[in-house]
Design a protein around this motif. Structure first.
Motif, PDB file in Angstrom:
ATOM      1  N   TYR A   1      28.890  -4.629  31.270  1.00 21.11           N
ATOM      2  CA  TYR A   1      30.555  -4.415  30.782  1.00 21.11           C
ATOM      3  C   TYR A   1      31.696  -5.259  29.752  1.00 21.11           C
ATOM      4  N   GLY A   2      32.772  -4.664  29.119  1.00 20.15           N
ATOM      5  CA  GLY A   2      33.467  -4.311  28.076  1.00 20.15           C
ATOM      6  C   GLY A   2      34.201  -6.450  28.267  1.00 20.15           C
ATOM      7  N   PRO A   3      34.917  -6.111  27.067  1.00 16.75           N
ATOM      8  CA  PRO A   3      35.804  -7.541  26.977  1.00 16.75           C
ATOM      9  C   PRO A   3      36.434  -8.221  27.882  1.00 16.75           C
ATOM     10  N   ASP A   4      37.049  -7.288  29.011  1.00 17.39           N
ATOM     11  CA  ASP A   4      38.051  -7.283  30.558  1.00 17.39           C
ATOM     12  C   ASP A   4      36.552  -7.357  31.720  1.00 17.39           C
ATOM     13  N   GLY A   5      35.883  -6.346  32.012  1.00 15.11           N
ATOM     14  CA  GLY A   5      35.344  -6.678  33.164  1.00 15.11           C
ATOM     15  C   GLY A   5      35.363  -5.783  33.727  1.00 15.11           C
ATOM     16  N   ASN A   6      35.766  -4.633  32.652  1.00 18.51           N
ATOM     17  CA  ASN A   6      35.888  -3.438  33.503  1.00 18.51           C
ATOM     18  C   ASN A   6      35.317  -2.251  32.931  1.00 18.51           C
ATOM     19  N   GLN A   7      34.730  -2.004  31.908  1.00 19.45           N
ATOM     20  CA  GLN A   7      34.526  -1.176  31.313  1.00 19.45           C
ATOM     21  C   GLN A   7      33.417  -1.223  30.921  1.00 19.45           C
ATOM     22  N   PHE A   8      32.562  -0.070  31.516  1.00 26.54           N
ATOM     23  CA  PHE A   8      30.644  -0.587  31.494  1.00 26.54           C
ATOM     24  C   PHE A   8      30.493  -0.033  30.208  1.00 26.54           C
ATOM     25  N   VAL A   9      29.467  -0.975  29.504  1.00 25.11           N
ATOM     26  CA  VAL A   9      29.505  -0.119  28.045  1.00 25.11           C
ATOM     27  C   VAL A   9      27.485  -0.374  28.384  1.00 25.11           C
ATOM     28  N   GLY A  10      27.152  -0.687  29.140  1.00 21.18           N
ATOM     29  CA  GLY A  10      25.690  -0.243  29.286  1.00 21.18           C
ATOM     30  C   GLY A  10      25.145  -1.563  28.187  1.00 21.18           C
ATOM     31  N   GLY A  11      23.604  -1.102  27.675  1.00 15.68           N
ATOM     32  CA  GLY A  11      22.890  -2.404  26.996  1.00 15.68           C
ATOM     33  C   GLY A  11      24.598  -2.884  25.533  1.00 15.68           C
ATOM     34  N   ALA A  12      25.385  -2.152  25.242  1.00 20.13           N
ATOM     35  CA  ALA A  12      25.828  -1.985  23.429  1.00 20.13           C
ATOM     36  C   ALA A  12      26.231  -4.071  23.756  1.00 20.13           C
ATOM     37  N   ASN A  13      26.438  -4.937  24.624  1.00 18.65           N
ATOM     38  CA  ASN A  13      26.394  -6.328  24.122  1.00 18.65           C
ATOM     39  C   ASN A  13      24.846  -6.810  24.058  1.00 18.65           C
ATOM     40  N   TYR A  14      23.710  -6.485  24.797  1.00 19.45           N
ATOM     41  CA  TYR A  14      22.784  -6.636  23.824  1.00 19.45           C
ATOM     42  C   TYR A  14      22.450  -6.580  22.714  1.00 19.45           C
ATOM     43  N   VAL A  15      22.726  -5.289  22.093  1.00 18.89           N
ATOM     44  CA  VAL A  15      22.762  -4.710  20.483  1.00 18.89           C
ATOM     45  C   VAL A  15      23.179  -5.466  19.369  1.00 18.89           C
ATOM     46  N   TRP A  16      24.491  -6.287  20.294  1.00 18.67           N
ATOM     47  CA  TRP A  16      25.506  -7.058  19.471  1.00 18.67           C
ATOM     48  C   TRP A  16      24.787  -7.876  19.227  1.00 18.67           C
ATOM     49  N   ALA A  17      24.196  -8.978  21.063  1.00 13.05           N
ATOM     50  CA  ALA A  17      24.125 -10.158  19.974  1.00 13.05           C
ATOM     51  C   ALA A  17      22.505 -10.867  19.996  1.00 13.05           C
ATOM     52  N   PHE A  18      21.505  -9.364  19.175  1.00  8.29           N
ATOM     53  CA  PHE A  18      20.285  -9.391  18.102  1.00  8.29           C
ATOM     54  C   PHE A  18      20.633  -8.720  16.835  1.00  8.29           C
ATOM     55  N   ASN A  19      21.920  -8.172  16.942  1.00 10.46           N
ATOM     56  CA  ASN A  19      21.819  -7.696  15.705  1.00 10.46           C
ATOM     57  C   ASN A  19      23.361  -8.834  14.318  1.00 10.46           C
ATOM     58  N   ASP A  20      23.838  -9.762  15.752  1.00 11.43           N
ATOM     59  CA  ASP A  20      24.902 -11.138  15.824  1.00 11.43           C
ATOM     60  C   ASP A  20      24.225 -11.857  14.452  1.00 11.43           C
ATOM     61  N   THR A  21      24.811 -11.937  12.919  1.00 15.23           N
ATOM     62  CA  THR A  21      24.466 -13.456  12.369  1.00 15.23           C
ATOM     63  C   THR A  21      25.066 -14.624  13.188  1.00 15.23           C
ATOM     64  N   GLU A  22      25.895 -14.785  13.952  1.00 14.12           N
ATOM     65  CA  GLU A  22      26.077 -15.984  14.385  1.00 14.12           C
ATOM     66  C   GLU A  22      25.639 -16.437  15.179  1.00 14.12           C
ATOM     67  N   PHE A  23      24.982 -14.979  15.914  1.00 14.09           N
ATOM     68  CA  PHE A  23      23.648 -15.313  17.260  1.00 14.09           C
ATOM     69  C   PHE A  23      22.500 -15.388  16.942  1.00 14.09           C
ATOM     70  N   ARG A  24      22.178 -14.869  16.345  1.00 12.37           N
ATOM     71  CA  ARG A  24      20.749 -14.980  15.170  1.00 12.37           C
ATOM     72  C   ARG A  24      20.991 -16.588  14.646  1.00 12.37           C
ATOM     73  N   GLN A  25      22.457 -17.075  13.828  1.00 17.18           N
ATOM     74  CA  GLN A  25      22.290 -18.519  14.311  1.00 17.18           C
ATOM     75  C   GLN A  25      21.752 -19.622  14.597  1.00 17.18           C
TER      76      GLN A  25
END
Length: 338
Positions: free
Chosen positions: A85-109
């Motif tokens: 789900y999205g930032p507020d926990g209400n909107q379903f976003v599927g695997g978008a958060n996982y895609v963000w995580a593995f593309n985010d520089t700070e997460f990889r750091q």
């Protein structure tokens, strides 16, 4: 203050009374449901006794299992659902958060920094703890040395961070250096520096703090294991001409290897959850961010994002789980072998 103490005492008394009442009532009820009185049918009584013996352990385990399900399993499932789900926990976003995580520089750091901590801290704590345990085991002031080395374990991570902030303290210009490390560097003609702001190496300066704290834990556990080594084994090695180095590596280490693995995995689990030191010392700046601090930032800062923080929490859980399973299996194997 007095009212708080009285409330705590009252809560403990009430809790013990409720537990005692539960166990007395549940066992009495079990005996009533499956009676096995003298004079009853023998076959029926035997069946009821077997049923009692099967059910009674679960009366004791039941509350603990229920609490584990409520406070451990439910949060895991809820976090997994929240990660979709999205930032507020209400909107379903599927695997978008996982895609963000593995593309985010700070997460990889953060992943890289956690791996760095895992490679250094457990190994260093275990090694220093073992060496100190061996060195202090046969000297008259060994217990005093052990007490001093174990003392940092009594300090919270935040308290230790405050102590080490003074050690790494830097004063610019011509001011006198009050930080112990910079004072020593200046004494030997070196140039003082802001150590915790030096990328990559600042991670090691933070690791030193956790090594300082956890070496005492490793030392105590390994010291107890070393005392279990039969004296005859060491005496036989000495008679055969083995030197101290050979006795250490070929006699002592193999016999306490199981304990070494336990200490290493315990500290590894702690390192995967490291949070306080990074937050207090650098707040994740200068490329020192680790997963726990990144999760905290996404959940509580900048408006919060429960979906992304849930993904990071799951990554930490997935990283910890195999180590815990391996540790439990190894402990069970040792227990069966006794």
């Amino acid at each position: 203050m007095i009212s708080q103490i009285l409330t705590a005492i009252g809560a403990m008394i009430f809790g013990v009374a409720v537990c005692a009442a539960y166990f007395l009532f549940s066992n009495k009820l079990l005996d009533l449901i499956f009676p096995a009185k003298e004079g009853d049918d023998v076959h029926r009584a035997a069946v009821n006794l077997r049923r009692r013996s099967l059910i009674r352990p679960w009366l004791f385990l039941g509350p603990a299992l229920f609490l584990l399900a409520v406070y451990l399993m439910y949060p895991v499932v809820a976090t997994l659902i929240l990660s979709f789900y999205g930032p507020d926990g209400n909107q379903f976003v599927g695997g978008a958060n996982y895609v963000w995580a593995f593309n985010d520089t700070e997460f990889r750091q953060s992943i890289f920094n956690n791996i760095l901590w895992l490679a250094v801290v457990p190994a260093a704590c275990t090694f220093f703890g073992l060496v100190i345990a061996v060195m202090t085991d046969r000297i008259w002031w060994g217990n005093i040395a052990k007490a001093v080395i174990f003392m940092p374990m009594a300090i919270s991570f935040v308290g230790a961070s405050v102590i080490w902030k003074f050690i790494y303290e830097y004063r610019g210009g011509n001011d006198t250096q009050i930080g112990l490390l910079n004072a020593v560097v200046q004494l030997f003609g070196g140039t003082p520096a802001v150590w915790i702001t030096i990328p990559f190496w600042n991670n090691f300066f933070l690791m030193v703090m956790l090594i300082w704290i956890q070496t005492g834990f490793a030392m105590v556990i390994l010291s107890a294991a070393l005392r279990g080594i039969p004296e005859e084994t060491i005496e036989a090695a000495v008679i055969d001409g083995a030197n101290g180095w050979q006795i250490f590596w070929k006699i002592m280490v193999p016999q306490v290897w199981g304990t070494i693995a336990t200490v290493w995995t315990t500290i590894t689990i702690l390192v995967l959850k490291v949070f306080d030191i990074v937050l207090t010392m650098t707040n994740g700046q200068w490329n020192t961010m680790v997963l726990a601090n990144l999760m905290f930032n996404w959940l509580f800062r900048g408006g919060g994002d429960s979906g992304r923080s849930a993904v990071i929490a799951l990554v930490i859980m997935v990283a910890v789980t195999p180590i815990m399973i391996w540790n439990i299996r190894r402990a069970n194997a040792e227990t069966k072998g006794r």
